[in-house]
Design a protein around this motif. Structure first.
Motif, short mmCIF file in Angstrom:
data_model
loop_
_atom_site.label_atom_id
_atom_site.label_comp_id
_atom_site.label_asym_id
_atom_site.label_seq_id
_atom_site.Cartn_x
_atom_site.Cartn_y
_atom_site.Cartn_z
N LEU A 72 0.85 -1.19 0.00
CA LEU A 72 0.00 0.00 0.00
C LEU A 72 0.88 1.24 0.00
O LEU A 72 1.93 1.26 0.64
CB LEU A 72 -0.90 0.02 1.24
CG LEU A 72 -2.06 -0.98 1.26
CD1 LEU A 72 -2.68 -1.04 2.65
CD2 LEU A 72 -3.12 -0.59 0.23
N PRO A 73 0.46 2.29 -0.69
CA PRO A 73 1.27 3.52 -0.73
C PRO A 73 1.19 4.31 0.57
O PRO A 73 0.25 4.17 1.34
CB PRO A 73 0.64 4.30 -1.89
CG PRO A 73 -0.79 3.87 -1.88
CD PRO A 73 -0.76 2.41 -1.47
N THR A 74 2.18 5.14 0.79
CA THR A 74 2.21 6.01 1.97
C THR A 74 2.60 7.41 1.54
O THR A 74 3.60 7.60 0.84
CB THR A 74 3.23 5.50 3.02
OG1 THR A 74 2.87 4.19 3.40
CG2 THR A 74 3.24 6.39 4.25
N LEU A 75 1.82 8.39 1.95
CA LEU A 75 2.15 9.78 1.67
C LEU A 75 3.20 10.28 2.66
O LEU A 75 3.30 9.76 3.78
CB LEU A 75 0.90 10.66 1.77
CG LEU A 75 -0.11 10.56 0.62
CD1 LEU A 75 -1.32 11.43 0.92
CD2 LEU A 75 0.50 10.95 -0.71
N GLY A 113 4.87 12.01 5.67
CA GLY A 113 4.29 12.40 6.95
C GLY A 113 3.20 11.47 7.43
O GLY A 113 2.56 11.72 8.44
N ASN A 114 2.97 10.39 6.68
CA ASN A 114 1.89 9.46 7.03
C ASN A 114 2.44 8.07 7.31
O ASN A 114 1.78 7.06 7.05
CB ASN A 114 0.88 9.41 5.88
CG ASN A 114 -0.50 8.99 6.35
OD1 ASN A 114 -0.88 9.29 7.47
ND2 ASN A 114 -1.24 8.29 5.51
N THR A 115 3.66 8.01 7.86
CA THR A 115 4.31 6.73 8.14
C THR A 115 3.45 5.88 9.07
O THR A 115 2.93 6.36 10.06
CB THR A 115 5.68 6.96 8.79
OG1 THR A 115 6.46 7.79 7.93
CG2 THR A 115 6.40 5.64 9.01
N GLY A 116 3.33 4.62 8.72
CA GLY A 116 2.55 3.71 9.55
C GLY A 116 1.07 3.68 9.22
O GLY A 116 0.30 2.97 9.87
N ARG A 117 0.66 4.47 8.21
CA ARG A 117 -0.75 4.51 7.83
C ARG A 117 -0.90 4.29 6.32
O ARG A 117 -1.52 5.11 5.63
CB ARG A 117 -1.38 5.84 8.22
CG ARG A 117 -1.23 6.16 9.71
CD ARG A 117 -1.79 7.51 10.04
NE ARG A 117 -1.51 7.87 11.44
CZ ARG A 117 -1.93 8.99 12.01
NH1 ARG A 117 -2.65 9.86 11.33
NH2 ARG A 117 -1.64 9.25 13.27
N PRO A 118 -0.35 3.23 5.79
CA PRO A 118 -0.39 3.02 4.34
C PRO A 118 -1.81 2.90 3.81
O PRO A 118 -2.66 2.27 4.41
CB PRO A 118 0.37 1.70 4.16
CG PRO A 118 0.28 1.02 5.48
CD PRO A 118 0.29 2.12 6.50
N GLY A 119 -2.03 3.56 2.67
CA GLY A 119 -3.31 3.49 1.99
C GLY A 119 -4.36 4.46 2.49
O GLY A 119 -5.37 4.70 1.83
N GLU A 121 0.10 4.91 -5.56
CA GLU A 121 0.53 6.27 -5.18
C GLU A 121 -0.30 7.32 -5.92
O GLU A 121 -0.64 8.36 -5.35
CB GLU A 121 2.02 6.45 -5.49
CG GLU A 121 2.91 5.72 -4.50
CD GLU A 121 4.37 6.13 -4.64
OE1 GLU A 121 4.62 7.20 -5.22
OE2 GLU A 121 5.24 5.38 -4.18
N TRP A 122 -0.60 7.05 -7.17
CA TRP A 122 -1.39 8.02 -7.93
C TRP A 122 -2.79 8.17 -7.32
O TRP A 122 -3.27 9.29 -7.13
CB TRP A 122 -1.53 7.59 -9.40
CG TRP A 122 -2.60 8.34 -10.13
CD1 TRP A 122 -3.77 7.84 -10.62
CD2 TRP A 122 -2.62 9.74 -10.43
NE1 TRP A 122 -4.53 8.83 -11.21
CE2 TRP A 122 -3.83 10.01 -11.10
CE3 TRP A 122 -1.75 10.79 -10.19
CZ2 TRP A 122 -4.19 11.29 -11.54
CZ3 TRP A 122 -2.10 12.07 -10.62
CH2 TRP A 122 -3.30 12.30 -11.29
N ALA A 123 -3.42 7.06 -6.99
CA ALA A 123 -4.75 7.12 -6.38
C ALA A 123 -4.70 7.85 -5.05
O ALA A 123 -5.60 8.64 -4.73
CB ALA A 123 -5.30 5.70 -6.19
#
Length: 346
Positions: free
Chosen positions: A138-141, A143-149, A168-170
């Motif tokens: 799952l992608p991670t933005l 600053g959003n470590t640990g919260r993929p997707g 990542e695009w979605a």
């Protein structure tokens, strides 16, 4: 040398939580340890006690004991070591109610009681742990470590729809829609009191200065973020009202905070005063009825029913809807039966 100092300061910020609390004028004197338990979020009594014993808690710049009675206008400072967080999310075989899936996203109907992502005291058993088992990556933005997707979340005891990004695009495309408030999110809530008309609640939402575990309304943007909730009456049931809430913004505990602020807390919302009889009679029979409803719906009466957005690939608008879960409908039907009986036998 200067760079080394900057790195040291940065490491300290990551390892420690620094808080400064000015005690309000109207506070009744209370033990320091109890005061801090109410004011510091994501903590434990043992963690507070250790900080006091280590001299990491000061009142008016003086080291004090846990038994010190905090009084109005005191200034309390505290340095707490942040609990170590394992940012790796471990896959767990937890059943998921996936109502839609394609190559770029999926829509999940989250069950009440499930935490969305790992965090303090909840590093396993979360929706994200389940997702990492069912999906390879799952992608991670940033600053959003640990919260993929995840591009949004709903509270542990709120049921309903969540969109999960699989690419990542979605994730970037959906996050932009959330940022611009163009995603449609409608919730169904049962609130205390007889709401006579539709309305809108606005204001700045931030941490409650008296209890950091909950949110409250503030006067300006120095202590909170702007928030907007539109609500529509669906059904009046005497002492409670079924409403639909549409979010224009998505702040933490937004609906729960907004409805409490106008005197209509969510039914059985323990954090915001809805887990007691707010409206109704004093008769023991009525109290027993309400307690029975609480047992049927042992959480706040809030369900994320509708979710609509532009699909990241097709660029077409998609809409999803999830009916109320069983615990919500059971409590709602009980209220309907109560009102019907009152009409027959007033």
């Amino acid at each position: 040398m200067h760079q080394d100092i900057d790195l040291q300061e940065q490491e300290e910020k990551e390892l420690f939580e620094h808080l400064r609390i000015e005690v309000e004028k109207g506070l009744t004197m209370i033990r320091l340890d109890k005061f801090l338990m109410n004011r510091v979020e994501n903590t434990s009594r043992n963690r507070i006690q250790n900080a006091i014993d280590a001299g990491n808690v000061r009142v008016n710049d003086n080291i004090v004991k846990a038994s010190y009675k905090v009084k109005p206008l005191d200034v309390v400072t505290i340095v707490l070591p942040d609990p170590p967080r394992d940012t790796e999310v471990y896959p767990e075989d937890i059943p998921l109610d996936i109502i839609y899936e394609d190559d770029d996203l999926l829509i999940v109907n989250k069950m009440p009681g499930m935490v969305v992502h790992p965090g303090f005291n909840n590093f396993t058993g979360t929706l994200v742990n389940a997702l990492t088992f069912h999906l390879n990556q799952l992608p991670t933005l940033p600053g959003n470590t640990g919260r993929p997707g995840l591009v949004h979340r709903i509270d542990k005891d709120t049921s309903g729809l969540l969109v999960i990004a699989k690419s990542e695009w979605a994730m970037t495309f959906l996050a932009k829609q959330f940022f611009e408030h163009s995603i449609t999110r409608k919730y169904v809530a049962l609130v205390w009191g007889d709401l006579q008309e539709d309305g809108t609640v606005t204001g700045f939402i931030g941490r409650d200065p008296k209890d950091r575990r909950v949110m409250s309304m503030h006067e300006d943007d120095t202590k909170g973020k702007w928030s907007v909730t539109h609500y529509k009456v669906l059904e009046r049931l005497g002492f409670v009202t079924l409403i639909e809430c549409e979010l224009e913004t998505g702040r933490t505990h937004q609906i729960r905070t907004h409805m409490k602020s106008i005197g209509h807390p969510l039914f059985n919302d323990a954090s915001y005063g809805g887990d007691r009889i707010v409206k109704g009679t004093v008769f023991s029979k009525y109290k027993q009825f309400v307690d029975n409803c609480f047992q049927l719906l042992p959480r706040q009466a809030l369900h994320a029913k509708n979710l609509g957005f532009i699909h990241p690939i097709s660029k077409e608008r998609v809409e999803f809807e999830m009916p109320l879960p069983k615990d919500f409908t059971l409590a709602l039907d009980k209220w309907r039966a109560y009102v019907a009986e009152k009409l027959v036998n007033p």
